[in-house]
Design a protein around this motif. Structure first.
Motif, mmCIF file in Angstrom:
data_model
loop_
_atom_site.group_PDB
_atom_site.id
_atom_site.type_symbol
_atom_site.label_atom_id
_atom_site.label_comp_id
_atom_site.label_asym_id
_atom_site.label_seq_id
_atom_site.Cartn_x
_atom_site.Cartn_y
_atom_site.Cartn_z
ATOM 1 N N SER A 17 20.049 28.183 22.313
ATOM 2 C CA SER A 17 20.011 27.376 23.436
ATOM 3 C C SER A 17 20.104 25.825 23.597
ATOM 4 O O SER A 17 20.863 25.290 24.310
ATOM 5 N N THR A 21 23.121 23.995 25.469
ATOM 6 C CA THR A 21 23.017 22.874 26.379
ATOM 7 C C THR A 21 23.385 21.637 26.109
ATOM 8 O O THR A 21 23.780 20.906 27.025
ATOM 9 N N PRO A 43 14.949 30.590 32.354
ATOM 10 C CA PRO A 43 14.657 30.100 31.135
ATOM 11 C C PRO A 43 15.069 28.655 30.982
ATOM 12 O O PRO A 43 16.216 28.261 31.600
ATOM 13 N N ASP A 44 14.431 27.677 30.468
ATOM 14 C CA ASP A 44 14.505 26.222 30.515
ATOM 15 C C ASP A 44 16.107 25.693 30.095
ATOM 16 O O ASP A 44 16.687 24.917 30.955
ATOM 17 N N ALA A 47 18.359 26.493 33.079
ATOM 18 C CA ALA A 47 18.007 25.790 34.183
ATOM 19 C C ALA A 47 18.682 24.192 34.002
ATOM 20 O O ALA A 47 19.248 23.635 34.927
ATOM 21 N N ARG A 48 18.463 23.945 32.617
ATOM 22 C CA ARG A 48 19.161 22.423 32.459
ATOM 23 C C ARG A 48 20.738 22.627 32.546
ATOM 24 O O ARG A 48 21.267 21.664 33.269
ATOM 25 N N GLU A 51 21.295 22.409 36.354
ATOM 26 C CA GLU A 51 21.277 21.064 36.828
ATOM 27 C C GLU A 51 22.332 20.231 36.658
ATOM 28 O O GLU A 51 22.676 19.251 37.305
#
Length: 272
Positions: A17, A21, A43-44, A47-48, A51
């Motif tokens: 991840s 990212t 999941p983070d 989500a990033r 964004e």
């Protein structure tokens, strides 16, 4: 229908991840739909990405669209919910079955290339599509066995499914290579016979020869032969992604694979 994706992506997995990212020019990411809770949160890492405006594509592995039994409504609802949670531009699943008679296979299994199978896939796909607000793309699988007495060639089979469902095609170039090697067929001939106006995006993955058969492992480096197929398709691929599901190499090696795929497809690199 044209693809809503363009460029080079990667399969998002929790183990990589941070790497995913951090890719500065990533065009899209794909996530296994069943790994995301239908009620959230996303999941983070995903989500990033969202964004940043990076599209996220849920990729199903459990709907069993090719099964003789109707699709499980709870699984369909989960699939649709994940599409909404991730604000997906499209979703994808396999032309395969994974269950029957109350038994779970635990693997993607091939369906016979018959019109009866086309009927079953079209019926199940229609149920799924009725819950979605975005297009569905269907992926043919790699298989070590074939059913006897096929009525259709692979290209004819796919064309009939796409015509009946109105779906897009998720083409796995590594699957095409694996099937061609194991069947003794011409991978280039199949690729050139496909309806390229329906291709949403492509998977590229590694594999290895095991016990005399080429297996689509997703844990090995992408072989030169698969990259050569990607290069043959340059100009026809709207979007292409690296699929890796284990034995993750160092970041530099993942970046080298992404760069090799981008160069072969004549698409921009996403690593810098």
């Amino acid at each position: 229908m044209t693809s809503p994706l363009a460029g080079v992506g990667i399969g998002w997995r929790p183990e990589i991840s941070g790497y995913v990212t951090g890719l500065p020019a990533l065009a899209f990411a794909e996530v296994i739909a069943e790994s995301v809770p239908h009620h959230g949160p996303v999941p983070d890492g995903l989500a990033r990405l969202r964004e940043r405006g990076v599209p996220v594509v849920p990729h199903g592995v459990k709907l069993s669209l090719g099964g003789a039994e109707p699709v499980d409504p709870h699984r369909v609802d989960h699939f649709a919910a994940v599409a909404r949670l991730t604000q997906a531009p499209l979703v994808s699943e396999h032309i395969a079955y994974v269950r029957g008679g109350g038994h779970e296979a635990g693997h993607l299994l091939p369906v016979p290339r018959t019109r009866e199978a086309v009927d079953a896939i079209a019926a199940n796909a229609a149920v799924v599509q009725s819950t979605l607000d975005v297009p569905l793309a269907l992926e043919p699988i790699a298989t070590l066995v074939d059913w006897p007495d096929d009525e259709l060639t692979e290209a004819q089979f796919l064309a009939e499914i796409l015509d009946r469902t109105g779906a897009l095609l998720l083409l796995d170039v590594a699957n095409v290579y694996a099937n061609a090697v194991n069947r003794g067929e011409d991978a280039y001939a199949l690729l050139d016979a496909l309806p390229w106006e329906r291709v949403a995006y492509c998977h590229v993955a590694g594999g290895a020869e095991i016990d005399g058969l080429y297996q689509d492992t997703h844990t090995d480096r992408v072989p030169v032969e698969v990259l050569e197929l990607v290069a043959h398709l340059a100009g026809r691929l709207p979007a292409v992604m690296l699929e890796r599901d284990g034995s993750y190499p160092p970041a530099a090696e993942l970046s080298a694979e992404l760069d090799a795929i981008a160069d072969a497809a004549s698409l921009g690199r996403v690593t810098a």
